[in-house]
Structure formats: C-alpha cells, structure tokens
Design a protein around this motif. Structure first.
Motif, PDB file in Angstrom:
ATOM      1  N   PHE A 107       0.549   4.992   3.039  1.00 33.39           N
ATOM      2  CA  PHE A 107       1.034   3.667   2.688  1.00 33.39           C
ATOM      3  C   PHE A 107       0.220   2.611   3.422  1.00 33.39           C
ATOM      4  O   PHE A 107      -0.381   2.881   4.465  1.00 33.39           O
ATOM      5  CB  PHE A 107       2.518   3.537   3.042  1.00 33.39           C
ATOM      6  CG  PHE A 107       3.421   4.289   2.101  1.00 33.39           C
ATOM      7  CD1 PHE A 107       4.031   3.642   1.040  1.00 33.39           C
ATOM      8  CD2 PHE A 107       3.647   5.652   2.266  1.00 33.39           C
ATOM      9  CE1 PHE A 107       4.852   4.317   0.168  1.00 33.39           C
ATOM     10  CE2 PHE A 107       4.473   6.340   1.393  1.00 33.39           C
ATOM     11  CZ  PHE A 107       5.070   5.671   0.346  1.00 33.39           C
ATOM     12  N   LYS A 108       0.214   1.396   2.865  1.00 35.11           N
ATOM     13  CA  LYS A 108      -0.517   0.284   3.498  1.00 35.11           C
ATOM     14  C   LYS A 108       0.012   0.055   4.906  1.00 35.11           C
ATOM     15  O   LYS A 108      -0.760  -0.126   5.839  1.00 35.11           O
ATOM     16  CB  LYS A 108      -0.352  -0.996   2.674  1.00 35.11           C
ATOM     17  CG  LYS A 108      -0.838  -0.878   1.264  1.00 35.11           C
ATOM     18  CD  LYS A 108      -2.233  -1.382   1.121  1.00 35.11           C
ATOM     19  CE  LYS A 108      -2.635  -1.274  -0.339  1.00 35.11           C
ATOM     20  NZ  LYS A 108      -3.963  -1.667  -0.603  1.00 35.11           N
ATOM     21  N   ARG A 109       1.327  -0.009   5.024  1.00 30.73           N
ATOM     22  CA  ARG A 109       1.990  -0.023   6.331  1.00 30.73           C
ATOM     23  C   ARG A 109       2.817   1.246   6.390  1.00 30.73           C
ATOM     24  O   ARG A 109       3.463   1.608   5.398  1.00 30.73           O
ATOM     25  CB  ARG A 109       2.915  -1.237   6.448  1.00 30.73           C
ATOM     26  CG  ARG A 109       2.174  -2.551   6.532  1.00 30.73           C
ATOM     27  CD  ARG A 109       3.139  -3.710   6.612  1.00 30.73           C
ATOM     28  NE  ARG A 109       4.192  -3.480   7.594  1.00 30.73           N
ATOM     29  CZ  ARG A 109       5.481  -3.762   7.373  1.00 30.73           C
ATOM     30  NH1 ARG A 109       5.876  -4.254   6.214  1.00 30.73           N
ATOM     31  NH2 ARG A 109       6.370  -3.553   8.323  1.00 30.73           N
ATOM     32  N   ASN A 110       2.830   1.917   7.512  1.00 31.10           N
ATOM     33  CA  ASN A 110       3.597   3.152   7.609  1.00 31.10           C
ATOM     34  C   ASN A 110       5.059   2.891   7.281  1.00 31.10           C
ATOM     35  O   ASN A 110       5.613   1.851   7.636  1.00 31.10           O
ATOM     36  CB  ASN A 110       3.486   3.732   9.016  1.00 31.10           C
ATOM     37  CG  ASN A 110       2.076   4.124   9.359  1.00 31.10           C
ATOM     38  OD1 ASN A 110       1.233   4.259   8.474  1.00 31.10           O
ATOM     39  ND2 ASN A 110       1.800   4.320  10.625  1.00 31.10           N
ATOM     40  N   LEU A 111       5.669   3.842   6.595  1.00 27.31           N
ATOM     41  CA  LEU A 111       7.075   3.688   6.254  1.00 27.31           C
ATOM     42  C   LEU A 111       7.919   3.747   7.523  1.00 27.31           C
ATOM     43  O   LEU A 111       7.637   4.522   8.433  1.00 27.31           O
ATOM     44  CB  LEU A 111       7.521   4.789   5.296  1.00 27.31           C
ATOM     45  CG  LEU A 111       6.941   4.745   3.889  1.00 27.31           C
ATOM     46  CD1 LEU A 111       7.536   5.857   3.046  1.00 27.31           C
ATOM     47  CD2 LEU A 111       7.203   3.411   3.235  1.00 27.31           C
TER      48      LEU A 111
END
Length: 129
Positions: A107-111
């Motif tokens: 993901f673009k930012r970690n979940l």
C-alpha cells in the motif's frame, strides 16, 4: 331496449410492452477481501507488505489473475476533509502467499493495525486480458 344499449362494449386490448428492468446500481467493479495481517517471520513482522484473503479464492493458481490489481482500504475518519470523512488507502497486489489463496499487497501508506480483519476492495482493474 335500443340497439345502442344491446351492443356490448368490448375493452380495448392493451398490448404488454416488454419492459426491461432498470438497473439502478452500477456494476460492481471489485471483489471483497480481508486484511489478514502483515507478512512476518517467527519473530519479526514486515509491515510494508500486507496479507489479503480474497473471498472465493482458495488456491495459488486462482490468485494469478489478481496479480497487479489495485486494492483499496476504505474507512471513515473522524474529521471532514473536502466535504467527506471517508478516506482510502490504495495499494497493489504483488504476489501470492502460500497455497491457500492469500496474496501479498503493498500500500502507499502501510495499513494500520486496527484494520486487521476488516474488508478491503480488490478492484477488477487494471485488466490484463
């Protein structure tokens, strides 16, 4: 009785039109998945890679079609931003994980950890057909 009264008035036949049901909803362009957790070893976890179980996928061979597809984690935030409090974290399926139909995604930012066990949307695009 006059002749006018004796005549029976026959109702006009109403032709039935073949009405097609209106589709109120747009076709769904995603499949549900569940965020299972992070890729990990015995003592360490790699939060940069998330494990996702796609509903209806049970083997490693079935996961091949989903490789490269986009994934979205949609959640509600507490504050409004641009008129809505709905936020999305986008990612992409990178590879399969094991033999039971689980895939890896970045993901673009970690979940966030609070998202474990929650639903994600596995999009049907980009298509490689």
């Amino acid at each position: 009785m006059s002749q006018e009264q004796k005549k029976e008035v026959k109702p006009k036949k109403v032709q039935k039109k073949n009405k097609k049901k209106k589709q109120n909803k747009a076709p769904r362009l995603h499949v549900d998945g569940i965020f299972m957790g992070y890729r990990r070893g015995l003592t360490t976890q790699k939060t940069g890679t998330s494990l996702i179980k796609i509903v209806g996928v049970a083997t490693r061979k079935e996961t091949e079609w989903y490789l490269g597809k986009k994934v979205a984690y949609v959640y509600n935030a507490s504050r409004h931003h641009n008129g809505s409090n709905v936020r999305t974290i986008w990612g992409k399926i990178t590879s399969s994980h094991g033999n039971s139909g689980i895939v890896r995604a970045k993901f673009k930012r970690n979940l966030p950890a609070i998202a474990m066990g929650k639903k994600v949307r596995v999009m049907m695009y980009p298509s490689n057909i």
